[in-house]
Design a protein around this motif. Sequence first.
Motif, PDB file in Angstrom:
ATOM      1  N   GLY A  26      23.068  17.821 -15.176  1.00 15.46           N
ATOM      2  CA  GLY A  26      22.123  16.759 -15.485  1.00 15.46           C
ATOM      3  C   GLY A  26      21.207  16.340 -14.351  1.00 15.46           C
ATOM      4  N   LYS A  86      18.264  18.474 -13.836  1.00 16.28           N
ATOM      5  CA  LYS A  86      17.299  18.359 -14.924  1.00 16.28           C
ATOM      6  C   LYS A  86      16.446  17.101 -14.752  1.00 16.28           C
ATOM      7  CE  LYS A  86      20.402  19.108 -18.354  1.00 16.28           C
ATOM      8  NZ  LYS A  86      20.914  19.496 -19.668  1.00 16.28           N
ATOM      9  N   ASN A  87      17.117  16.023 -14.301  1.00 21.27           N
ATOM     10  CA  ASN A  87      16.371  14.790 -14.074  1.00 21.27           C
ATOM     11  C   ASN A  87      15.259  14.988 -13.069  1.00 21.27           C
ATOM     12  OD1 ASN A  87      18.225  13.699 -15.736  1.00 21.27           O
ATOM     13  ND2 ASN A  87      19.420  12.743 -14.116  1.00 21.27           N
ATOM     14  N   ASP A 141      21.310  13.182 -20.474  1.00 20.17           N
ATOM     15  CA  ASP A 141      20.484  13.021 -19.277  1.00 20.17           C
ATOM     16  C   ASP A 141      18.981  13.028 -19.536  1.00 20.17           C
ATOM     17  OD1 ASP A 141      22.317  13.148 -16.775  1.00 20.17           O
ATOM     18  OD2 ASP A 141      23.106  14.639 -18.142  1.00 20.17           O
ATOM     19  N   SER A 181      16.616   9.901 -18.797  1.00 16.33           N
ATOM     20  CA  SER A 181      15.637   9.982 -17.719  1.00 16.33           C
ATOM     21  C   SER A 181      14.241   9.695 -18.229  1.00 16.33           C
ATOM     22  CB  SER A 181      15.652  11.370 -17.099  1.00 16.33           C
ATOM     23  OG  SER A 181      16.928  11.660 -16.645  1.00 16.33           O
ATOM     24  N   TRP A 204      25.741   9.497 -22.485  1.00 18.81           N
ATOM     25  CA  TRP A 204      26.411   9.786 -21.228  1.00 18.81           C
ATOM     26  C   TRP A 204      25.621  10.769 -20.419  1.00 18.81           C
ATOM     27  CZ3 TRP A 204      32.154  10.909 -22.884  1.00 18.81           C
ATOM     28  CH2 TRP A 204      32.744   9.716 -23.316  1.00 18.81           C
ATOM     29  N   ARG A 205      25.607  10.533 -19.128  1.00 17.20           N
ATOM     30  CA  ARG A 205      25.057  11.536 -18.237  1.00 17.20           C
ATOM     31  C   ARG A 205      26.137  12.571 -17.934  1.00 17.20           C
ATOM     32  NH1 ARG A 205      20.019  10.616 -15.982  1.00 17.20           N
ATOM     33  NH2 ARG A 205      19.274   8.484 -16.150  1.00 17.20           N
ATOM     34  N   GLY A 206      25.703  13.648 -17.258  1.00 14.48           N
ATOM     35  CA  GLY A 206      26.572  14.784 -17.017  1.00 14.48           C
ATOM     36  C   GLY A 206      27.973  14.504 -16.475  1.00 14.48           C
ATOM     37  N   PRO A 207      28.099  13.798 -15.346  1.00 18.99           N
ATOM     38  CA  PRO A 207      29.424  13.659 -14.755  1.00 18.99           C
ATOM     39  C   PRO A 207      30.458  13.057 -15.701  1.00 18.99           C
ATOM     40  CG  PRO A 207      27.755  12.934 -13.221  1.00 18.99           C
ATOM     41  CD  PRO A 207      27.054  13.229 -14.505  1.00 18.99           C
ATOM     42  N   LYS A 238      30.436  13.367 -18.950  1.00 17.35           N
ATOM     43  CA  LYS A 238      30.786  14.388 -19.925  1.00 17.35           C
ATOM     44  C   LYS A 238      31.778  15.374 -19.328  1.00 17.35           C
ATOM     45  CE  LYS A 238      26.413  15.481 -21.093  1.00 17.35           C
ATOM     46  NZ  LYS A 238      25.261  15.932 -21.887  1.00 17.35           N
ATOM     47  N   SER A 279      24.314  23.634 -20.173  1.00 15.52           N
ATOM     48  CA  SER A 279      24.254  22.543 -19.221  1.00 15.52           C
ATOM     49  C   SER A 279      25.642  22.015 -18.883  1.00 15.52           C
ATOM     50  CB  SER A 279      23.343  21.463 -19.765  1.00 15.52           C
ATOM     51  OG  SER A 279      23.095  20.521 -18.774  1.00 15.52           O
ATOM     52  N   ASP A 280      25.733  20.728 -18.640  1.00 19.52           N
ATOM     53  CA  ASP A 280      26.975  20.147 -18.127  1.00 19.52           C
ATOM     54  C   ASP A 280      28.230  20.564 -18.883  1.00 19.52           C
ATOM     55  OD1 ASP A 280      26.124  18.104 -15.971  1.00 19.52           O
ATOM     56  OD2 ASP A 280      24.717  17.809 -17.599  1.00 19.52           O
TER      57      ASP A 280
END
Lengths: 330, 296
Positions: A158, A161-162, A191, A195, B115-118, B120, B154-155
């Motif tokens: 994420g 990507k941001n 994300d 963002s 939720w952002r990556g971390p 998840k 991604s994540d």
Amino acid sequence: MAPSIEVSKTQLQAPEPEHCPGPESEQAGKDDACEGCPNQDICSSQLPKGPDPDLPHINKRLAQIDHKILVLSGKGGVGKSTFTSMLSWALAADEDIEVGAMDLDICGPSLPRMLGAEGESVHQSNSGLSPVYVADNLGLMSISFMLPDPDSAIIWRGAKKNGLIKQFLKDVNWGEHLDYLVVDTPPGTSDEHLSVTTYMKEVGIDGALIVTTPQEVALLDVRKEINFCRKAGIKILGLVENMSGFVCPNCKGESQIFKATTGGGKQLCKELDIKFLGSVPLDPRIGRACDSGECFFDSYADSPAATAILDVVDALRDQVELNMGKLSLS
Amino acid sequence: MEEAPRSLAGVRHIVLILSGKGGVGKSSVTTQTALTLVNHGYNVGVLDIDLTGPSLPRMFGVEYKQVHQSTAGWVPVSVYSNANDPIVEGKKQRGSLSLMSLGFLLGDRNNSVVWRGPKKTAMIRQFLKDVVWTGGDGKTPLDYLLIDTPPGTSDEHIAIAEELRYAGPIDGAIIVTTPQQVATADVRKEINFCKKVNFNVLGVVENMSGFICPHCAECTNIFSSGGGQQLCESLDLTFLGNIPIDPTFVEMIESQDNEEIHGKKKLIHLYDDSELKPIMNSIIDKVLEKNLPSRI
């Protein structure tokens, strides 16, 4: 911007773990390494780090754009990109309107192919990144213009990507003035969505167009996206139901491929008090036009799907321009 | 750290369902793969790591069930248990089926998980650590664990690849695509991802290939045709088969809880009558033919 003094004085109750991003960093308390760290609460509850130093630049860029529309859907494959490309073509059909399309789907960019700009690359100048122009008044920005090979996978977490989204908003030079910026997003609520909404909040987003298909499995995810919009304070311009009904080209018999057992998009709109902009039937020619990057309206202007899409675009423009107070409410 | 996650101790085979593109039918294929394997007599577990859009609880008709906590960890929701099945001489008994998804942990179905990556990553790590996978009675091991993934690379994908790194040998990934080029372009990226993280590609399934008009039986290729086959030829992968668009399958999924239509029949019984069942059988046979070694 230097980290504020309070932050660097933070008292940690345990030694910093391996891969600690540093208690002063922007990622403090949020990084992967912070999961399970006894200091996480301290780091993440610190005073805000102050506004992002890039925000004024983003605001300056976006100030030249009249209308900013996000195309959203919780579900994948419902036709966000297809609809974004249709919307861009339809808006750009008016020569006086300058249109920009921005593809934020970083792991699976489809807009370049749909708008017939595959294999192009962006140019960097001292005024920023120049978008790829697919028509005189239609510019496009996507990550795939920056890739060496169209098949290479972008395996990014994420945070990375941001960074790219920020760069897109800050550095892309859309020209002196843009009437519409249409932003295509990936599925989900993560994300990219957070963002783009945070960065664009200050200049204001006109609103979001929600795309769905009629079956409940899709609506379920779309409900989540609507919930996200409400949490994030984004106005919902309306909802369009894609792939609703299919007319057999052989016998003209209609079938519901993705059956709306729970009333489809219309019922959802009623339930959640959202404007229903219309439904677009499945037409194999749309898919084919997208694969070859042609404008669907040029080739099949009279097809029922084209009329349906143009009706939705009109309804959407009414909404946007109404918001701006350009039309008087008598 | 170089150990397999705890929850996988009793799991024989792991199969991931991947696709770079959204809405191509990963969850439908996962559902059908699970049903087919259960029909073959295997005990199957399904893990849904699509955190922001979990569809599997709805697909299996267990949307309002709850996950229980036991002393050993999270007990997945049981979708089908073979405990009450009569044992018929000469006929293979069905296996059991259980499901774990974030959908069960949300209070309200309208609620979004932003939720952002971390976060998840942490959730997926917890899924792999704390879920108790067993084949029905709590003692027998699970034959197949299917992992349904969100679109993209991604994540979630990085997290699952990291978690499975020391869990080998895993069977590999079934790639789902639709025929049009816009979809196969994204799927190529996903295959590249598999190569990078050393997931074996079991093969490609082309979903939504062709629609047979119920009025005149004419087959229309709504999303064009042949994309999956071409993809396999150009990348030298196994092509597992085509699944046509079948509106009755969508209808069956959506109306499975309706007792007025189906009585007391469960999804697995309804699937016996589906036209997709033989197609799916031949796809799964191609995977089973590979005779991949069990992890334990």
